[in-house]
Design a protein around this motif. Structure first.
Motif, PDB file in Angstrom:
ATOM      1  N   GLY A 147      47.583  -7.326   1.480  1.00  0.00           N
ATOM      2  CA  GLY A 147      48.808  -7.301   0.693  1.00  0.00           C
ATOM      3  C   GLY A 147      49.061  -8.624   0.012  1.00  0.00           C
ATOM      4  N   PRO A 148      50.249  -8.771  -0.589  1.00  0.00           N
ATOM      5  CA  PRO A 148      50.557 -10.016  -1.307  1.00  0.00           C
ATOM      6  C   PRO A 148      50.784 -11.188  -0.365  1.00  0.00           C
ATOM      7  N   ASP A 149      50.393 -12.358  -0.845  1.00  0.00           N
ATOM      8  CA  ASP A 149      50.607 -13.579  -0.090  1.00  0.00           C
ATOM      9  C   ASP A 149      52.074 -14.004  -0.203  1.00  0.00           C
ATOM     10  N   GLN A 150      52.454 -14.999   0.608  1.00  0.00           N
ATOM     11  CA  GLN A 150      53.796 -15.549   0.499  1.00  0.00           C
ATOM     12  C   GLN A 150      53.975 -16.168  -0.885  1.00  0.00           C
ATOM     13  N   PRO A 151      54.966 -15.730  -1.672  1.00  0.00           N
ATOM     14  CA  PRO A 151      55.106 -16.255  -3.055  1.00  0.00           C
ATOM     15  C   PRO A 151      55.378 -17.759  -3.070  1.00  0.00           C
ATOM     16  N   GLU A 152      54.684 -18.455  -3.959  1.00  0.00           N
ATOM     17  CA  GLU A 152      54.919 -19.881  -4.165  1.00  0.00           C
ATOM     18  C   GLU A 152      55.630 -20.153  -5.489  1.00  0.00           C
ATOM     19  N   GLN A 153      55.657 -19.167  -6.379  1.00  0.00           N
ATOM     20  CA  GLN A 153      56.342 -19.296  -7.657  1.00  0.00           C
ATOM     21  C   GLN A 153      56.753 -17.912  -8.143  1.00  0.00           C
ATOM     22  N   TYR A 154      57.821 -17.885  -8.923  1.00  0.00           N
ATOM     23  CA  TYR A 154      58.338 -16.632  -9.456  1.00  0.00           C
ATOM     24  C   TYR A 154      58.417 -16.721 -10.977  1.00  0.00           C
ATOM     25  N   ALA A 155      58.234 -15.596 -11.635  1.00  0.00           N
ATOM     26  CA  ALA A 155      58.383 -15.525 -13.088  1.00  0.00           C
ATOM     27  C   ALA A 155      59.205 -14.282 -13.412  1.00  0.00           C
ATOM     28  N   TRP A 156      60.167 -14.452 -14.327  1.00  0.00           N
ATOM     29  CA  TRP A 156      61.020 -13.351 -14.748  1.00  0.00           C
ATOM     30  C   TRP A 156      61.070 -13.290 -16.261  1.00  0.00           C
ATOM     31  N   PHE A 157      61.193 -12.088 -16.782  1.00  0.00           N
ATOM     32  CA  PHE A 157      61.329 -11.879 -18.217  1.00  0.00           C
ATOM     33  C   PHE A 157      62.750 -11.411 -18.491  1.00  0.00           C
ATOM     34  N   GLY A 158      63.494 -12.207 -19.253  1.00  0.00           N
ATOM     35  CA  GLY A 158      64.873 -11.872 -19.561  1.00  0.00           C
ATOM     36  C   GLY A 158      65.068 -11.657 -21.053  1.00  0.00           C
ATOM     37  N   THR A 159      65.903 -10.686 -21.392  1.00  0.00           N
ATOM     38  CA  THR A 159      66.175 -10.382 -22.792  1.00  0.00           C
ATOM     39  C   THR A 159      67.453 -11.077 -23.237  1.00  0.00           C
ATOM     40  N   GLY A 160      67.472 -11.459 -24.516  1.00  0.00           N
ATOM     41  CA  GLY A 160      68.624 -12.153 -25.088  1.00  0.00           C
ATOM     42  C   GLY A 160      69.107 -11.493 -26.351  1.00  0.00           C
ATOM     43  N   ALA A 161      69.821 -12.265 -27.159  1.00  0.00           N
ATOM     44  CA  ALA A 161      70.437 -11.708 -28.371  1.00  0.00           C
ATOM     45  C   ALA A 161      69.403 -11.303 -29.413  1.00  0.00           C
ATOM     46  N   ALA A 162      68.247 -11.978 -29.441  1.00  0.00           N
ATOM     47  CA  ALA A 162      67.233 -11.697 -30.466  1.00  0.00           C
ATOM     48  C   ALA A 162      66.202 -10.674 -30.011  1.00  0.00           C
ATOM     49  N   VAL A 163      66.494  -9.934 -28.943  1.00  0.00           N
ATOM     50  CA  VAL A 163      65.494  -9.017 -28.399  1.00  0.00           C
ATOM     51  C   VAL A 163      65.188  -7.877 -29.360  1.00  0.00           C
ATOM     52  N   ALA A 164      66.163  -7.482 -30.194  1.00  0.00           N
ATOM     53  CA  ALA A 164      65.935  -6.374 -31.120  1.00  0.00           C
ATOM     54  C   ALA A 164      64.852  -6.694 -32.143  1.00  0.00           C
ATOM     55  N   SER A 165      64.755  -7.964 -32.543  1.00  0.00           N
ATOM     56  CA  SER A 165      63.742  -8.355 -33.525  1.00  0.00           C
ATOM     57  C   SER A 165      62.329  -8.254 -32.967  1.00  0.00           C
ATOM     58  N   LYS A 166      62.189  -8.213 -31.650  1.00  0.00           N
ATOM     59  CA  LYS A 166      60.881  -8.083 -31.010  1.00  0.00           C
ATOM     60  C   LYS A 166      60.525  -6.624 -30.728  1.00  0.00           C
ATOM     61  N   GLY A 167      61.429  -5.717 -31.032  1.00  0.00           N
ATOM     62  CA  GLY A 167      61.171  -4.306 -30.772  1.00  0.00           C
ATOM     63  C   GLY A 167      61.310  -3.929 -29.319  1.00  0.00           C
ATOM     64  N   ILE A 168      62.072  -4.686 -28.550  1.00  0.00           N
ATOM     65  CA  ILE A 168      62.272  -4.428 -27.123  1.00  0.00           C
ATOM     66  C   ILE A 168      63.632  -3.767 -26.938  1.00  0.00           C
ATOM     67  N   GLU A 169      63.642  -2.624 -26.289  1.00  0.00           N
ATOM     68  CA  GLU A 169      64.884  -1.894 -26.080  1.00  0.00           C
ATOM     69  C   GLU A 169      65.526  -2.221 -24.737  1.00  0.00           C
ATOM     70  N   ALA A 170      64.753  -2.684 -23.778  1.00  0.00           N
ATOM     71  CA  ALA A 170      65.287  -2.950 -22.447  1.00  0.00           C
ATOM     72  C   ALA A 170      66.227  -4.144 -22.472  1.00  0.00           C
ATOM     73  N   ARG A 171      67.181  -4.133 -21.566  1.00  0.00           N
ATOM     74  CA  ARG A 171      68.137  -5.223 -21.426  1.00  0.00           C
ATOM     75  C   ARG A 171      68.190  -5.645 -19.956  1.00  0.00           C
ATOM     76  N   GLY A 172      68.196  -6.962 -19.732  1.00  0.00           N
ATOM     77  CA  GLY A 172      68.284  -7.461 -18.374  1.00  0.00           C
ATOM     78  C   GLY A 172      67.153  -8.412 -18.038  1.00  0.00           C
ATOM     79  N   GLU A 173      66.881  -8.542 -16.742  1.00  0.00           N
ATOM     80  CA  GLU A 173      65.815  -9.408 -16.249  1.00  0.00           C
ATOM     81  C   GLU A 173      64.845  -8.582 -15.418  1.00  0.00           C
ATOM     82  N   PHE A 174      63.542  -8.862 -15.605  1.00  0.00           N
ATOM     83  CA  PHE A 174      62.513  -8.043 -14.981  1.00  0.00           C
ATOM     84  C   PHE A 174      61.419  -8.945 -14.410  1.00  0.00           C
ATOM     85  N   PRO A 175      60.751  -8.504 -13.318  1.00  0.00           N
ATOM     86  CA  PRO A 175      59.631  -9.290 -12.788  1.00  0.00           C
ATOM     87  C   PRO A 175      58.507  -9.392 -13.803  1.00  0.00           C
ATOM     88  N   ALA A 176      57.845 -10.534 -13.816  1.00  0.00           N
ATOM     89  CA  ALA A 176      56.833 -10.777 -14.847  1.00  0.00           C
ATOM     90  C   ALA A 176      55.797 -11.771 -14.351  1.00  0.00           C
TER      91      ALA A 176
END
Length: 415
Positions: free
Chosen positions: A274-303
């Protein structure tokens, strides 16, 4: 009586009266256009800023002992390097980390060779038998900066950083097929490991200690050549031992003998993958300009983020385009449904945009000069000045390409 001309006048008269002058001007212009099309484009110039991190392990030593016995003597040895700008160190328990930076313009290969030579020719600066490991040298340079960053993220609650990390590692092997890429690595997400959870009561029942299990792992997970077998005019190499490659082999590892019967690792421990003990985290968050990227999701997601660097002297624009095109081709093959890929850094796109902008300004400045000469001196003079400026710039661009320079904002500003 004809006036005697100097060297410049003689050369000018020779070209004025020569029929080959228009041909040379045409060749110079075409060579310049050729250079503009094939010269590698970058945002910054290729400047040799060489530095390296030197890691020296000293297991069991405190930070104070590492500083006194390793870091300080190592700094004194490395300070003798030619072309050195500065060296400094960080001492922590069990490890000394030294950063060596050379002066700007020092040849990278020669600088690294001098660093290796200095470290390995001065190994007697430490007392023998102290337990200090061999130095590990990690050279760094301007080309280690990624030109493309690809962020993998998902809205699926059943997937996390571990699953995204596995997808990213599969993509790394495919992206390395793109010509011109140099260093590809993934940030964020835990690695996959085999967990061995010991049961103290079971170990005691079989009269085993943790050291017995450690010794069994060291002896079983090893292989070495054991000679050759010669038969029928053939020589067959013999290899003793194999590496542990599956979780079943780990579970079936014999760690001891009790009452004349073998004791397997599964008898005294729980073994799972299984997964090891995490040493670093990465998250993908959407902002005001998310529509220009063609992204419909809103919020923060694991990445997780895949970083791609390029080889020295290659075209950042072309490599970035090829990497992104390759990712598009891998959709549905290595990238499953529900996993999104967003380009969070495109050095090639910004480099191309700035180069195009500066080339446009260069053309505008040339046109303005031609118009100024047209109104001040006349049409014939304007044509001559315009042709001279354009051909001179074209030949300069060709000479820059032939000399190994790249097309960047510094070289264009110089023009």
């Amino acid at each position: 009586m004809s006036q005697r001309l100097g060297i410049s006048g003689g050369i000018a008269r020779a070209f004025l009266t020569s029929e080959i002058t228009p041909l040379l001007a045409l060749v110079g212009f075409l060579l310049g256009m050729f250079a503009v099309m094939i010269t590698p484009r970058e945002e910054e110039p290729q400047i040799n800023v060489t530095f390296a991190n030197v890691f020296i392990a000293f297991p069991g030593a405190s930070a104070k002992e590492v500083e006194e016995l390793v870091s300080t003597p190592a700094e004194q040895v490395l300070s003798e390097l030619e072309g050195l700008k500065h060296v400094y160190s960080v001492s922590r328990p069990g490890m000394s980390v030294l950063t060596v930076q050379f002066k700007v313009g020092e040849d990278r290969t020669q600088a690294i060779v001098r660093l290796y030579n200095k470290l390995y020719s001065k190994q007697d600066w430490l007392p023998p038998g102290l337990g200090v490991a061999q130095p590990i040298i990690k050279p760094k340079g301007i080309d280690d900066v990624p030109i493309v960053s690809l962020t993998l993220w998902t809205e699926d609650p059943e997937r996390g950083g571990h699953e995204l990390n596995q997808i990213a590692h599969a993509l790394e092997a495919e992206l390395k097929r793109v010509s011109g890429t140099r260093d590809i690595y993934t940030l964020g997400g835990p690695e996959q490991v085999v967990h061995v959870l010991f049961e103290p009561s079971r170990l005691a029942a079989y009269q085993l200690a943790v050291d017995d299990l450690r010794y069994a792992f060291q002896q079983s997970n090893a292989t070495s050549p054991s000679g050759f077998v010669v038969k029928d005019n053939r020589e067959i190499p013999v290899q003793a031992g194999v590496y542990l490659s599956t979780i079943e082999e780990v579970r079936d590892l014999i760690v001891g003998v009790h009452d004349g019967k073998p004791v397997y690792l599964r008898d005294v421990a729980e073994v799972r993958r299984g997964p090891d003990q995490p040493e670093q985290y990465a998250w993908f968050g959407t902002g005001a300009a998310v529509a220009s990227k063609g992204i419909e999701a809103r919020g923060e997601f694991p990445a997780v983020t895949i970083a791609v660097a390029k080889q020295p002297g290659t075209n950042a624009v072309r490599i970035a385009e090829q990497v992104i095109d390759r990712i598009d081709q891998l959709q549905g093959l290595f990238i499953p449904e529900g996993v999104h890929v967003t380009v969070t850094r495109n050095y090639g796109k910004t480099a191309d945009a700035k180069a195009q902008k500066l080339i446009g300004k260069l053309a505008f400045a040339t046109g303005f000069v031609v118009l100024l000469v047209l109104f001040a001196l006349g049409r014939r003079e304007a044509v001559i000045v315009g042709m001279a400026v354009i051909i001179t710039l074209a030949m300069t661009l060709f000479a820059s390409w032939a000399w190994g320079f790249t097309l960047n904002r510094v070289s264009l500003f110089a023009l």
